[in-house]
Motif scaffolding. Structure first.
Motif, short mmCIF file in Angstrom:
data_model
loop_
_atom_site.label_atom_id
_atom_site.label_comp_id
_atom_site.label_asym_id
_atom_site.label_seq_id
_atom_site.Cartn_x
_atom_site.Cartn_y
_atom_site.Cartn_z
N LEU A 163 0.80 -1.22 0.00
CA LEU A 163 0.00 0.00 0.00
C LEU A 163 0.84 1.27 0.00
N GLU A 164 2.11 1.15 0.37
CA GLU A 164 2.94 2.34 0.53
C GLU A 164 3.44 2.92 -0.78
N THR A 165 3.22 2.22 -1.89
CA THR A 165 3.74 2.67 -3.19
C THR A 165 2.59 3.03 -4.13
N GLY A 166 2.72 4.18 -4.78
CA GLY A 166 1.74 4.55 -5.80
C GLY A 166 0.38 4.91 -5.24
N HIS A 167 -0.58 5.02 -6.14
CA HIS A 167 -1.95 5.40 -5.77
C HIS A 167 -2.73 4.14 -5.39
N ARG A 168 -2.33 3.54 -4.30
CA ARG A 168 -2.94 2.28 -3.86
C ARG A 168 -3.70 2.49 -2.56
N GLY A 169 -4.73 1.71 -2.38
CA GLY A 169 -5.51 1.85 -1.16
C GLY A 169 -6.40 0.65 -0.91
N ILE A 170 -7.03 0.66 0.25
CA ILE A 170 -8.02 -0.36 0.63
C ILE A 170 -9.24 0.38 1.16
N LEU A 171 -10.40 -0.02 0.68
CA LEU A 171 -11.65 0.56 1.14
C LEU A 171 -12.43 -0.53 1.87
N CYS A 172 -12.64 -0.33 3.16
CA CYS A 172 -13.30 -1.35 3.99
C CYS A 172 -14.81 -1.17 4.02
N ARG A 173 -15.48 -2.25 4.31
CA ARG A 173 -16.94 -2.31 4.26
C ARG A 173 -17.62 -1.29 5.19
N ASP B 296 -7.69 6.30 -9.09
CA ASP B 296 -8.51 7.40 -8.58
C ASP B 296 -9.74 6.87 -7.86
N ALA B 297 -9.69 6.81 -6.53
CA ALA B 297 -10.80 6.25 -5.75
C ALA B 297 -12.07 7.09 -5.84
N GLU B 298 -11.96 8.34 -6.28
CA GLU B 298 -13.15 9.18 -6.42
C GLU B 298 -14.09 8.65 -7.49
N LEU B 299 -13.58 7.79 -8.37
CA LEU B 299 -14.43 7.23 -9.42
C LEU B 299 -15.50 6.30 -8.86
N PHE B 300 -15.30 5.79 -7.64
CA PHE B 300 -16.34 4.98 -7.01
C PHE B 300 -17.65 5.76 -6.91
N GLU B 301 -17.55 7.08 -6.80
CA GLU B 301 -18.72 7.91 -6.58
C GLU B 301 -19.37 8.36 -7.89
N GLN C 130 -2.40 1.95 -18.14
CA GLN C 130 -3.11 3.19 -18.48
C GLN C 130 -4.27 3.43 -17.53
N ILE C 131 -4.99 2.35 -17.18
CA ILE C 131 -6.13 2.50 -16.26
C ILE C 131 -5.64 2.90 -14.87
N GLU C 132 -4.51 2.37 -14.44
CA GLU C 132 -3.98 2.75 -13.14
C GLU C 132 -3.64 4.24 -13.09
N LEU C 133 -3.25 4.80 -14.23
CA LEU C 133 -2.87 6.21 -14.29
C LEU C 133 -4.07 7.14 -14.37
N THR C 134 -5.09 6.76 -15.13
CA THR C 134 -6.20 7.67 -15.39
C THR C 134 -7.54 7.17 -14.88
N GLY C 135 -7.63 5.91 -14.49
CA GLY C 135 -8.89 5.34 -14.04
C GLY C 135 -8.74 4.64 -12.70
N LEU C 136 -9.29 3.45 -12.60
CA LEU C 136 -9.28 2.75 -11.32
C LEU C 136 -9.27 1.24 -11.54
N MET C 137 -8.29 0.57 -10.94
CA MET C 137 -8.25 -0.89 -10.89
C MET C 137 -8.78 -1.32 -9.53
N VAL C 138 -9.65 -2.34 -9.52
CA VAL C 138 -10.31 -2.76 -8.28
C VAL C 138 -10.30 -4.29 -8.17
N SER C 139 -10.16 -4.79 -6.95
CA SER C 139 -10.30 -6.23 -6.70
C SER C 139 -10.64 -6.47 -5.24
N GLU C 140 -11.42 -7.52 -4.99
CA GLU C 140 -11.65 -7.93 -3.61
C GLU C 140 -10.66 -9.02 -3.19
N PHE C 141 -9.87 -9.51 -4.16
CA PHE C 141 -9.02 -10.67 -3.90
C PHE C 141 -7.67 -10.25 -3.33
#
Length: 252
Positions: A77-87, A111-116, A195-206
């Motif tokens: 999590l310490e590198t790049g635009h990475r994060g965890i969103l908890c329930r 960009d986690a703002e894309l969730f909204e 490209q998606i990591e730079l301008t969009g959002l990659m997501v996974s629950e795994f």
């Protein structure tokens, strides 16, 4: 991601996610309703777990959390635009929280703002006709121009066409992976993922390191439909993951 002062709490969320293949998302959510948070669950002890009907395997997993894997995730999590969103977070996608088997957490890059944002899902064949590919590309581009974020599953074929279509008009796109976010799959989409990591959002629950296992992709599909206002299917077989996604959308 939760702030550093809450890292101890986050460790328990990650630990619970690591044993999600044993519990399943629906059961994990039921346990969280009972114990309020993951730390209470882990600290409850075997008698409490057994009283709720948990299997011996599940009890063993709760008794012996994989803390080294948890710490490796925190390091990631310490590198790049990475994060965890908890329930339990207010920024967790409201539409996704309404399904019974909602993911207990989401790993993300970008960009986690894309969730909204208002999202439109697009799925379909991994081996589409040229016409199908072009149709998906054009539909995604058109919807992105109207302000929709295009959500799909990063697979070859229609999924890739949808992501590329949105990006072609400088729109936004979300890719929901069926693997850990440190696993690039399919490998042909390496550049697209970057490209998606730079301008969009990659997501996974795994959890990190999760390989492309067949059983995980139907689980991935419920997130695609759960995040979106609608689902467009372009060229899909009658017995396909794409129609599973459409069915899940109807149920949701």
């Amino acid at each position: 991601m939760k702030q550093a002062m809450e890292q101890a709490e986050l460790r328990y969320w990650i630990a619970l996610n690591l044993i999600n293949p044993i519990l399943g998302a629906r059961r994990a959510n039921q346990l969280l309703q009972h114990f309020i948070n993951p730390q209470n669950l882990f600290e409850a002890g075997s008698l409490a777990w057994q009283s709720l009907g948990l299997t011996e395997r599940a009890c063993d997993a709760l008794a012996k959390p994989d803390w080294p894997a948890v710490d490796a995730t925190l390091l990631w999590l310490e590198t790049g635009h990475r994060g965890i969103l908890c329930r339990d977070e207010l920024t967790y996608p409201a539409a996704l929280s309404e399904i019974a088997d909602s993911p207990i957490l989401l790993y993300y890059i970008g960009d986690a703002e894309l969730f909204e944002r208002q999202q439109l899902a697009m799925v379909g064949s991994r081996n589409p006709t040229r016409s199908g590919y072009e149709t998906a590309f054009d539909l995604a581009a058109g919807a992105a121009k109207l302000g929709f974020t295009i959500t799909s599953g990063m697979a070859l074929g229609i999924d890739s066409a949808a992501h590329h279509g949105a990006l072609s008009v400088q729109g936004t796109t979300i890719a929901v992976a069926g693997t850990g976010l440190d696993v690039i799959y399919p490998s042909k989409n390496r550049d697209l993922e970057s490209q998606i990591e730079l301008t969009g959002l990659m997501v996974s629950e795994f959890p990190l390191g999760t390989k492309p296992l067949g059983r995980n992709f139907p689980l991935r599909n419920r997130i695609i439909s759960g995040l979106s206002r609608g689902v467009i299917v372009v060229e899909a077989a009658l017995k396909s993951g794409s129609l599973i996604t459409a069915k899940q959308a109807l149920e949701q």
